[in-house]
Structure formats: C-alpha cells, structure tokens
Design an enzyme around this catalytic site. Structure first.
Site, PDB file in Angstrom:
ATOM      1  N   ASN A 249     -19.908  28.609  12.379  1.00  0.00           N
ATOM      2  CA  ASN A 249     -19.422  27.451  11.626  1.00  0.00           C
ATOM      3  C   ASN A 249     -19.423  27.657  10.114  1.00  0.00           C
ATOM      4  O   ASN A 249     -19.094  26.737   9.352  1.00  0.00           O
ATOM      5  CB  ASN A 249     -20.268  26.219  11.955  1.00  0.00           C
ATOM      6  CG  ASN A 249     -19.968  25.661  13.331  1.00  0.00           C
ATOM      7  OD1 ASN A 249     -18.889  25.888  13.874  1.00  0.00           O
ATOM      8  ND2 ASN A 249     -20.923  24.953  13.906  1.00  0.00           N
TER       9      ASN A 249
ATOM     10  N   HIS B 122      -4.416  27.375  17.278  1.00  0.00           N
ATOM     11  CA  HIS B 122      -4.412  28.489  16.315  1.00  0.00           C
ATOM     12  C   HIS B 122      -3.075  28.616  15.604  1.00  0.00           C
ATOM     13  O   HIS B 122      -2.912  29.501  14.767  1.00  0.00           O
ATOM     14  CB  HIS B 122      -4.757  29.800  17.030  1.00  0.00           C
ATOM     15  CG  HIS B 122      -6.188  29.905  17.447  1.00  0.00           C
ATOM     16  ND1 HIS B 122      -6.690  30.941  18.207  1.00  0.00           N
ATOM     17  CD2 HIS B 122      -7.251  29.079  17.208  1.00  0.00           C
ATOM     18  CE1 HIS B 122      -7.977  30.755  18.412  1.00  0.00           C
ATOM     19  NE2 HIS B 122      -8.341  29.627  17.823  1.00  0.00           N
TER      20      HIS B 122
ATOM     21  N   HIS C 191     -15.054  22.023  17.147  1.00  0.00           N
ATOM     22  CA  HIS C 191     -16.405  22.568  17.058  1.00  0.00           C
ATOM     23  C   HIS C 191     -17.459  21.490  17.292  1.00  0.00           C
ATOM     24  O   HIS C 191     -18.565  21.808  17.755  1.00  0.00           O
ATOM     25  CB  HIS C 191     -16.611  23.240  15.696  1.00  0.00           C
ATOM     26  CG  HIS C 191     -16.029  24.609  15.629  1.00  0.00           C
ATOM     27  ND1 HIS C 191     -16.732  25.705  15.187  1.00  0.00           N
ATOM     28  CD2 HIS C 191     -14.795  25.073  15.967  1.00  0.00           C
ATOM     29  CE1 HIS C 191     -15.958  26.787  15.257  1.00  0.00           C
ATOM     30  NE2 HIS C 191     -14.776  26.418  15.710  1.00  0.00           N
TER      31      HIS C 191
END
Length: 330
Positions: free
Chosen positions: A94, A192, A66
């Site tokens: 976020n 993931h 991020h």
C-alpha cells in the site's frame, strides 16, 4: 489445463452466505432520510477533484479495492498508524496508494451537511464509482449502510492483498475467500486500465530476481520489455512511473485487455490471465473491441459485488468523524 477448485468450494459457500446477509442490510436508499443529498454531494466534489487531477481516478478506485480485500469494506485502509501498530496504509503493498486527501475532502463536505451520518466506507464506495464514471466508464448503483472499522493492520494487508506477481491459482484462492469468482478476477483486473505503477512492482520481470540484468520474463513481449527498461533502470527505481494501460491510463476502456492479449500487461498477474482457459477466453474476447458494453456491464456487477465484502452494518463499528482516525471514546 483445468484447475482443481474443490479445495475452495466450502470457503466460497460460507462467504456467499455472509455476502448475501450483507446485501440484505445495505440499501441504495439508506441515507434517504438522514442525508438525502449524499450522492449529489460526493459527485459534485468528485467532479472538482477529477477535473483538477484526472490521474486520480485510478488511485481512488484502487483505494476501494485495497480496502475491501482486508477486513472487508470498512475503510480500515484509511486509518493512520499508531504507536507500535502500523496500519494497512503503511504495508508494503500500500506504500504507493494515493488519494487520501481527496477522501478527507469529500468526507468534510458530508460532515458539514450531515454530521456523524455517512461512513468513510460508504464514501470510498461512492468515490470509486464516480471515479470510474468520470473516466468515461460504466456506472452502477451503490448499496449503502456500511460502517467503519476500528482496527487496521499492516501485517493483514501484506498477507491478504492480491499480489502483483500472483498466478491464477493464487489469485483465485484469494478472490474466493472474499466471495468473488474467477470471472470477477478477470473483470476486476480490467481496473488496470486506469492509473500508473512504480518500477519495483514489475521490475523483476525486466531484470530477474537478482536485479543484475537477468533474463527478461518470457511471458512479457520483448519489444515492450525493452521500452520499460528504458524507463525503469533497476528493481529499486522508485523515481519512474509507468502507465498500466499505455496511451489511455486516464480513460476507462477496454484497451487494457488488448495489451494483455499481446503479452504487454505490466504485472505478472496481468500476464497470468493468459495461462487459464477461463480468464484467457475473456481477455481475448474483450480484446476484439466488439464487447465493450458487455465488459462495462460485467465490471459494474463485479464492483457492486466486491463493495459488499464483509461489510459492517447495524451497530457494528462506528461512523468516523475523520477517516484517518477512530473516534475518541469518552
């Protein structure tokens, strides 16, 4: 159906030139004279952190991701909001980020050993690598020498982060703007395999956009959808967490791809990987379980590439003393 990629060729070319320039300025031996034990210090503290809380591996990896997708890898995701200026960490995408305290903990160790030397951006890159390694994933060399940004915008984060509902054309456009290609997209989606997600990030696949029991997303396996509905009661349910890679969310492996191949990816962006020839072929290949080593190599290469997106070097930015606030100017 093949995508028309001509519209992104020019931006990709420009970004690749900038990325090559950044690579020339970063160096795995950057701190060899000023903080020679930097990687050892980070690794020792990361062992303590992950040993105490194995579930933090995914969030620490996600922090680096991020960070790099907004303003480049400059640790702007770590900055606190100031009066009237909400920072990246307070942007909607976020809100579920974790691990900020662990970053400060590692930074404090480095400040004690090498004051004012190691940037928070480099700390994030090293911690992400070590989080993967400690979760039984691959390792890679981290080129160092990033400097920290002095600005952070929640609006930019909302606009630039790849959304969990994105399809391949949208996601590939976002990745291309960072100098990352379609292979990087499908490979980095493999992250993931670590971590969990709150209900609102995927609940629209279970209840429809209105949240009133609408049609389940047809790209989601119906049996898996029913299991998710038992945990996630509504689109606004923030109380429950779901494993992004059920059964091994604390271990870095290839089971994520097996779930996606069976239409059991948690996010729409996971399901979207089956709609493009290139990404689908990669998912199905890794899902066989016969190419774990190849995926590990690919992931290491894509992470090294992502870690060099729009970095600040030389006299740009600063070296923050504390990662959550810019240094005071005299």
């Amino acid at each position: 159906m093949k995508r028309n990629t001509s519209c992104v060729l020019l931006p990709v070319a420009i970004v690749l030139v900038l990325w090559g320039s950044a690579m020339a300025q970063l160096d795995t031996a950057f701190y060899s004279q000023t903080c020679p034990k930097v990687e050892e210090i980070v690794r020792e503290e990361m062992v303590r952190i992950i040993s105490a809380a194995p579930s933090l591996a995914g969030p620490l990896l996600r922090l680096h991701f991020h960070d790099c997708f907004v303003r480049g890898c400059d640790a702007s995701v770590l900055l606190d909001s100031t009066a009237g200026k909400p920072a990246e960490r307070d942007a909607k995408p976020n809100k579920s980020l974790r691990g900020f305290g662990s970053v400060e903990r590692v930074k404090a160790k480095l400040e004690a050993a090498c004051p004012g030397t190691v940037s928070c951006a480099d700390v994030l890159a090293l911690m992400a690598r070590d989080a993967v390694v400690l979760a039984k994933g691959p390792t890679w060399q981290v080129a160092l020498g990033r400097r920290d940004g002095v600005a952070s915008s929640a609006t930019e984060a909302s606009d630039e982060l790849p959304p969990s509902f994105g399809d391949v054309p949208l996601l590939s456009k976002i990745f291309a703007s960072k100098g990352l290609d379609l292979k990087d997209l499908v490979v980095l989606s493999g992250a993931h395999t670590l971590g969990t997600a709150h209900c609102p990030s995927y609940a629209d696949r279970l209840y429809g956009s209105t949240g009133n029991g609408g049609v389940v997303d047809p790209s989601l396996d119906s049996e898996y959808a029913e299991k998710l509905r038992m945990k996630c009661k509504s689109v606004d349910d923030w109380s429950m967490l779901s494993e992004m890679d059920p059964g091994s969310y604390k271990t870095f492996d290839t089971s994520y791809y097996r779930h996606v191949a069976k239409r059991r990816g948690l996010f729409r962006s996971d399901a979207a990987l089956l709609t493009d020839d290139t990404t689908r072929d990669y998912v199905q290949r890794v899902a066989t379980g016969m190419f774990d080593d190849a995926f590990f190599r690919d992931f290491a290469q894509s992470m090294a590439k992502m870690g060099n997106v729009s970095v600040l070097t030389g006299v740009e930015g600063e070296i923050r003393s504390k990662c959550y606030v810019v240094n005071r100017t005299t």
